[in-house]
Design a protein around this motif. Structure first.
Motif, PDB file in Angstrom:
ATOM      1  N   PHE A   1      45.382 116.667  23.770  1.00 49.22           N
ATOM      2  CA  PHE A   1      44.890 117.771  24.369  1.00 49.22           C
ATOM      3  C   PHE A   1      43.508 118.443  23.933  1.00 49.22           C
ATOM      4  O   PHE A   1      42.837 118.574  24.631  1.00 49.22           O
ATOM      5  CB  PHE A   1      45.707 119.016  24.260  1.00 49.22           C
ATOM      6  CG  PHE A   1      45.157 120.339  24.614  1.00 49.22           C
ATOM      7  CD1 PHE A   1      45.287 120.563  26.088  1.00 49.22           C
ATOM      8  CD2 PHE A   1      44.905 121.238  23.643  1.00 49.22           C
ATOM      9  CE1 PHE A   1      44.566 121.666  26.550  1.00 49.22           C
ATOM     10  CE2 PHE A   1      44.413 122.453  24.096  1.00 49.22           C
ATOM     11  CZ  PHE A   1      44.148 122.958  25.639  1.00 49.22           C
ATOM     12  N   CYS A   2      43.515 117.891  22.291  1.00 51.01           N
ATOM     13  CA  CYS A   2      42.091 118.223  22.020  1.00 51.01           C
ATOM     14  C   CYS A   2      40.945 117.433  22.406  1.00 51.01           C
ATOM     15  O   CYS A   2      39.908 118.142  22.644  1.00 51.01           O
ATOM     16  CB  CYS A   2      42.246 118.202  20.238  1.00 51.01           C
ATOM     17  SG  CYS A   2      43.356 119.237  19.342  1.00 51.01           S
ATOM     18  N   ARG A   3      41.344 116.094  22.812  1.00 54.42           N
ATOM     19  CA  ARG A   3      40.193 115.338  23.494  1.00 54.42           C
ATOM     20  C   ARG A   3      40.044 115.912  24.706  1.00 54.42           C
ATOM     21  O   ARG A   3      38.632 116.010  25.060  1.00 54.42           O
ATOM     22  CB  ARG A   3      40.886 113.845  23.300  1.00 54.42           C
ATOM     23  CG  ARG A   3      40.592 113.056  21.966  1.00 54.42           C
ATOM     24  CD  ARG A   3      40.584 111.745  22.189  1.00 54.42           C
ATOM     25  NE  ARG A   3      41.466 111.182  23.235  1.00 54.42           N
ATOM     26  CZ  ARG A   3      42.938 110.945  23.123  1.00 54.42           C
ATOM     27  NH1 ARG A   3      43.232 111.203  21.845  1.00 54.42           N
ATOM     28  NH2 ARG A   3      43.836 110.471  23.681  1.00 54.42           N
ATOM     29  N   TRP A   4      41.008 116.196  25.544  1.00 55.47           N
ATOM     30  CA  TRP A   4      40.856 116.561  26.843  1.00 55.47           C
ATOM     31  C   TRP A   4      40.039 117.523  27.103  1.00 55.47           C
ATOM     32  O   TRP A   4      39.177 117.792  27.754  1.00 55.47           O
ATOM     33  CB  TRP A   4      42.232 116.573  27.580  1.00 55.47           C
ATOM     34  CG  TRP A   4      42.767 115.518  28.087  1.00 55.47           C
ATOM     35  CD1 TRP A   4      42.618 114.234  27.904  1.00 55.47           C
ATOM     36  CD2 TRP A   4      44.332 115.220  28.041  1.00 55.47           C
ATOM     37  NE1 TRP A   4      43.496 113.161  28.394  1.00 55.47           N
ATOM     38  CE2 TRP A   4      44.553 113.989  28.288  1.00 55.47           C
ATOM     39  CE3 TRP A   4      45.502 116.199  28.358  1.00 55.47           C
ATOM     40  CZ2 TRP A   4      45.991 113.398  28.687  1.00 55.47           C
ATOM     41  CZ3 TRP A   4      46.693 115.842  28.309  1.00 55.47           C
ATOM     42  CH2 TRP A   4      46.888 114.329  28.806  1.00 55.47           C
ATOM     43  N   LEU A   5      40.304 118.734  26.160  1.00 59.10           N
ATOM     44  CA  LEU A   5      39.618 119.920  26.023  1.00 59.10           C
ATOM     45  C   LEU A   5      38.119 119.808  25.781  1.00 59.10           C
ATOM     46  O   LEU A   5      37.296 120.307  26.354  1.00 59.10           O
ATOM     47  CB  LEU A   5      40.158 120.974  25.224  1.00 59.10           C
ATOM     48  CG  LEU A   5      39.651 122.492  25.113  1.00 59.10           C
ATOM     49  CD1 LEU A   5      39.899 123.000  26.631  1.00 59.10           C
ATOM     50  CD2 LEU A   5      40.473 123.314  24.188  1.00 59.10           C
ATOM     51  N   GLU A   6      37.732 118.861  24.756  1.00 60.90           N
ATOM     52  CA  GLU A   6      36.650 118.491  24.547  1.00 60.90           C
ATOM     53  C   GLU A   6      35.584 118.039  25.618  1.00 60.90           C
ATOM     54  O   GLU A   6      34.563 118.551  26.103  1.00 60.90           O
ATOM     55  CB  GLU A   6      36.508 117.607  23.182  1.00 60.90           C
ATOM     56  CG  GLU A   6      35.256 117.561  22.693  1.00 60.90           C
ATOM     57  CD  GLU A   6      35.056 116.450  21.503  1.00 60.90           C
ATOM     58  OE1 GLU A   6      33.925 116.185  21.317  1.00 60.90           O
ATOM     59  OE2 GLU A   6      36.037 116.161  20.790  1.00 60.90           O
ATOM     60  N   VAL A   7      36.252 117.115  26.386  1.00 58.82           N
ATOM     61  CA  VAL A   7      35.745 116.383  27.528  1.00 58.82           C
ATOM     62  C   VAL A   7      35.281 117.571  28.501  1.00 58.82           C
ATOM     63  O   VAL A   7      34.272 117.690  29.046  1.00 58.82           O
ATOM     64  CB  VAL A   7      36.615 115.335  28.185  1.00 58.82           C
ATOM     65  CG1 VAL A   7      36.096 114.883  29.291  1.00 58.82           C
ATOM     66  CG2 VAL A   7      36.660 114.235  27.208  1.00 58.82           C
TER      67      VAL A   7
END
Length: 932
Positions: free
Chosen positions: A877-883
């Motif tokens: 989720f952290c990666r998805w949110l960053e993108v």
């Protein structure tokens, strides 16, 4: 008159100016409505096109007539509000200069054109970050020229109003910057207004403009209160309001301004000097109020009452904290009670919100000594209200409840319920009753007293109140010769006293006899039905012995002059009592109760349609629905539900009715509603209907996709989704219903035009997730449902959006909550696959949606979805949110910074380190303000 058929299509090129003139003329003057409509559509297209900028500019330069200039000014304002991004940054200065020259050259043409241009200039200033200190530059440029004053003040009036405009998405960073800027120049503006008043003296139009402008700056909350406290304008304001000869328009502008000032100092303690000035100023207006009353000038009376109410609202905390001291002076309440004494009820109505808030405050600070101080004021208020509720002595018939006065009485009833605790319901009820018992008042006084008694009857403790039983005894003995309005309200009072009847069953017979008399008289029938319904709801057990009587009424329902609502209410009461009968009697009585409605439906089906239309069955369907909804007997395990047989018998008639009217959404909706309550009534006992019902729903839905079939489907899944034998059949139903649904929603604007379908589709899908998640997750349709959900998250429609978010949240949650069911690991795996496929797209869409598409009230729902995704797999989720965050725009077209790098990283950190969903919600709330 028919310019707009040909020629000027803007798709291919820019329309000519003469053509635009023709269209504007047609819009305002074409005698043929179709011509007007065509012109309107054509001009609307023009406004949306890129050519609108240039063409409006030319029209304003040419100044041919008021209509074309108004159209052009309005177009400019609209383009700046909604399409500012179309202009390259290097054109912004030229646009500003051209708008300023237009407003100067058109200032005498028409005030509405000046307002539209002023709005355009204000909206430009708010969005154009390179225009620094716009207030200062405008004042510098125009303040020496008296003839420019009108439009300068107009711009300075609308500028603060537009700061919080919904149509401008300038974002929190820019808004903060603007508000600081306006606060910095606010004293310059006030000084300009003061000078303006000194120069123009008693020019009334100018004074109105000045007060409107000052009010606008008060509303924004940026004026320095110490500077204002000693300002000349405040003195002028109160002089205008004290003077008897002030005109209506000026009086209204001055009143609005004082109300804005009072609203602006809501936190009295930090604005003491200004608060004191306003407090003393308003108290000097009492004489002026009496003068306006003497002159019967209702407009001014209403203005003064607004000011007095706003004064009380502002000093509410102070008054409750230190009643009678300093600015807690109780003369403020005296002013409101003076207004309550005015013969027109519209005057007292203005103060209702204040009295309600005062009651709320005192209820929270539950201190007897404090209550004692305010009790006499509330007693006087109640006295006034009872008087205002009186009908005219020459009124004929029953009280009207739908006209303005009827609505006023309903508001009185609500207010009385809210403040009665200060006086004591019992004392008040007894006091009111004694005025009837000891005096012999005229009928209109009696009726108003009964009306107030009905408002508080429920809050009097029915346990040990001799007055209540005495009132009941007296009311049911009222002769039929009294005024019909008195009988009407006395029946309402009896209905409100059903608790007393329940405690003292000896009254049941006389009360029912009294109500039956009313039921037989046309004007009293509906109110009597409502009272019988109340008694049935509260005295269910005592009423069982009267069931036969209720059944007789229900059989002959249409021989009474009842409103639709009252008839349904009576059946509801009957069903509630029916459910308390012994089980073996219920089936037969229910059959009896439904027979009338079923016969009527059969009769309609047998009729030959007159001119192609079949008679409307909704009345009967609604009556059956209410019977099924409220017949809920207690059935032990293993016993057959007494209603099962009846519902099986009725099914063929409902099925045929549905078929006959399958094209009519309203009737199909009522059929589905009736079936929904039938299924809910007998639960698992309706299994034999499942197959034929689903088959019929699916076949009609292919031709007429009414969304209520999806809703009914969700009820079936809720009742049968846990049954192994039904799961596959329900899955087949879902697939069969999804095909036409997707076709409908995939059309252009499909989602926006069919919010009900979106709402009901995701209710159905959510029921599946709750009842049989694995069946849904391992089906081929789930991918399409998820894709549809992602597309539908942008839909700004309360119910539909809530339904979509709930589906996504519940779906992911099935992979999170380990409820120790044997299928948990499988669910987790299936959700993992779905997230791998759709996770990034979902998170990106949700972030975009909550920044640009959805109103703030939907944010908690979005937060819950993000929270579930994060709980399911935090690192991913952290990666998805960053993108997702990288894809958001960082600055506005006007060159203002929307979101700084630090704000992005802070938000990412707040969300990903959140310990509970609440924190995600707060973070999103703050973050999305940057884009609003």
């Amino acid at each position: 008159g028919k310019p707009v058929r040909d020629g000027g299509r803007h798709k291919g090129g820019k329309p000519t100016i003469p053509l635009v003139y023709q269209a504007v003329q047609a819009l305002y003057h074409d005698p043929d409505p179709a011509g007007k409509e065509r012109a309107s559509v054509w001009l609307g297209e023009l406004q949306r096109s890129m050519y609108a900028w240039e063409i409006s500019d030319q029209l304003l330069q040419l100044k041919q007539d008021v209509e074309s200039c108004y159209f052009a000014a309005q177009t400019m304002k609209m383009k700046i509000q909604t399409s500012f991004y179309e202009l390259p940054a290097e054109t912004h200065n030229a646009l500003r200069d051209s708008l300023l020259s237009h407003i100067q050259s058109l200032k005498d043409l028409s005030p509405i054109i000046v307002t539209q241009l002023a709005l355009a200039i204000a909206d430009l200033a708010l969005q154009m970050a390179s225009w620094k200190g716009c207030v200062h530059t405008l004042i510098e440029k125009y303040n020496d020229d008296v003839s420019s004053m009108t439009f300068l003040i107009e711009i300075l009036t609308v500028l603060p109003e537009e700061v919080h405009s919904r149509s401008l998405r300038i974002g929190a960073n820019r808004r903060t910057e603007i508000i600081e800027d306006l606060a910095y120049y606010s004293s310059t503006v006030v000084t300009l207004l003061t000078t303006c008043v000194e120069k123009t003296g008693n020019d009334e139009k100018m004074l109105i403009k000045v007060f409107r402008c000052l009010g606008s700056w008060f509303n924004l909350g940026v004026l320095d209160s110490n500077f204002m406290a000693s300002n000349q304008l405040l003195i002028v304001l109160f002089q205008v309001l004290q003077r008897d000869e002030t005109s209506t328009n000026l009086h209204e502008a001055a009143s609005d301004c004082v109300c804005s000032a009072l609203y602006a100092i809501e936190s009295v303690d930090t604005n003491v000097a200004l608060a004191m000035q306003l407090f003393q100023g308003v108290l000097t207006l009492e004489t002026a109020y009496h003068m306006a009353v003497a002159r019967e000038d209702l407009d001014k009376v209403l203005n003064y009452c607004r000011i007095f109410t706003e004064l009380c609202e502002t000093f509410l905390e102070t008054t409750v904290r230190s009643p009678g001291q300093g600015m807690g002076d109780l003369r403020t309440l005296e002013l409101l009670l003076i207004c309550a004494g005015h013969p027109q009820y519209e005057v007292v109505e203005i103060s209702f919100n204040f009295w309600y808030r005062l009651g709320e405050h005192l209820y929270k600070t539950n201190e007897p000594a404090l209550h004692a101080i305010f009790r006499p004021y509330i007693q006087r208020l109640l006295h006034s209200l009872a008087r205002h509720c009186q009908l005219d002595s020459d009124h004929e018939g029953i009280p009207e409840d739908t006209d303005d006065f009827g609505e006023f009485r309903m508001r009185v009833s609500d207010l009385v319920k809210d403040v009665i605790f200060l006086v004591g319901s019992m004392e008040c009820f007894s006091q009111l009753y004694s005025t009837l018992k000891d005096g012999n008042p005229p009928w209109e006084v009696t009726e108003a007293v009964l009306f107030i008694m009905a408002a508080i009857a429920k809050s009097v403790d029915p346990q040990n109140s001799p007055t209540l039983t005495e009132v009941l005894e007296q009311v049911v003995q009222l002769p039929e010769t009294v005024h019909i309005a008195v009988r009407y309200t006395s029946i309402e009072l009896v209905g409100e006293m059903s608790e007393v009847v329940d405690r003292h069953p000896r009254f049941l017979d006389p009360v029912l006899n009294y109500l039956m008399k009313g039921l037989r008289e046309k004007p009293l029938a509906s109110v009597a039905a409502k009272a019988i319904h109340n008694i049935c709801s509260v005295c269910r057990d005592h009423m069982a012995q009267h069931f036969q009587g209720l059944l007789d009424i229900a059989r002959a329902l249409d021989s009474f002059a009842l409103s639709t609502e009252a008839a349904v209410g009576l059946l509801k009461g009957t069903a509630l009592v029916l459910a308390r009968l012994p089980l073996e009697k219920i089936a037969e009585c229910l059959s009896d109760l439904c027979a009338v409605q079923v016969m009527a439906l059969k009769k309609l089906l047998a009729q030959n349609p007159t001119n192609g239309k079949t008679a409307d069955p909704t009345v009967w369907l609604d009556r059956l629905a209410v019977i099924f909804r409220h017949t809920n007997p207690i059935v032990e395990n293993g016993q057959t539900h007494p209603c099962q047989k009846v519902i099986q018998e009725i099914w063929p008639v409902l099925s045929e009715t549905l078929n006959t009217h399958q094209a009519d959404n309203r009737i199909v909706e009522r059929c589905c509603r009736c079936l929904r309550f039938a299924v809910r009534c007998v639960g698992k006992g309706s299994a034999s209907l499942l197959q034929p019902l689903v088959t019929q729903m699916v076949s009609v839905y292919q031709v007429y996709p009414h969304s209520c079939f999806l809703y009914l489907g969700s009820i079936l899944v809720d009742e049968y989704g846990m049954e192994d034998g039904c799961r596959q059949g329900l899955m087949d139903m879902l697939q069969a219903l999804c095909m036409p649904t997707f076709q409908l929603l995939e059309q252009p604007l499909g989602l926006r035009n069919h919010p009900d379908t979106v709402d009901d589709l995701f209710r159905l899908a959510t029921r599946f997730v709750q009842r049989s998640p694995v069946t849904l997750l391992s089906s081929g349709i789930i991918v399409h449902i998820i894709q549809c959900a992602i597309a539908a998250t942008t839909l700004d429609h309360r119910d539909a959006n809530c339904s979509v978010m709930k589906f996504v949240r519940d779906l992911i949650h099935t992979g999170v909550s380990n409820d120790h069911e044997e299928d948990f690991e499988l669910r987790k795996q299936l959700i993992g696959q779905a997230m791998e496929q759709h996770g990034q797209q979902l998170v990106t869409q949700l972030m975009h949606t909550c920044c640009f598409c959805l109103p703030a009230y939907t944010l908690p729902d979005v937060a819950e979805v993000l929270w579930e995704i994060m709980v399911f797999n935090r690192p991913t989720f952290c990666r998805w949110l960053e993108v997702a965050l990288k894809g958001l725009p960082k600055e506005t077209t006007g060159g203002a910074v929307t979101v700084t790098h630090k704000q992005l990283t802070d938000f990412h950190k707040q969300v990903t380190s959140a310990e509970e969903c609440k924190q995600v919600c707060w973070a999103i709330r703050e973050f999305t303000r940057l884009f609003r």
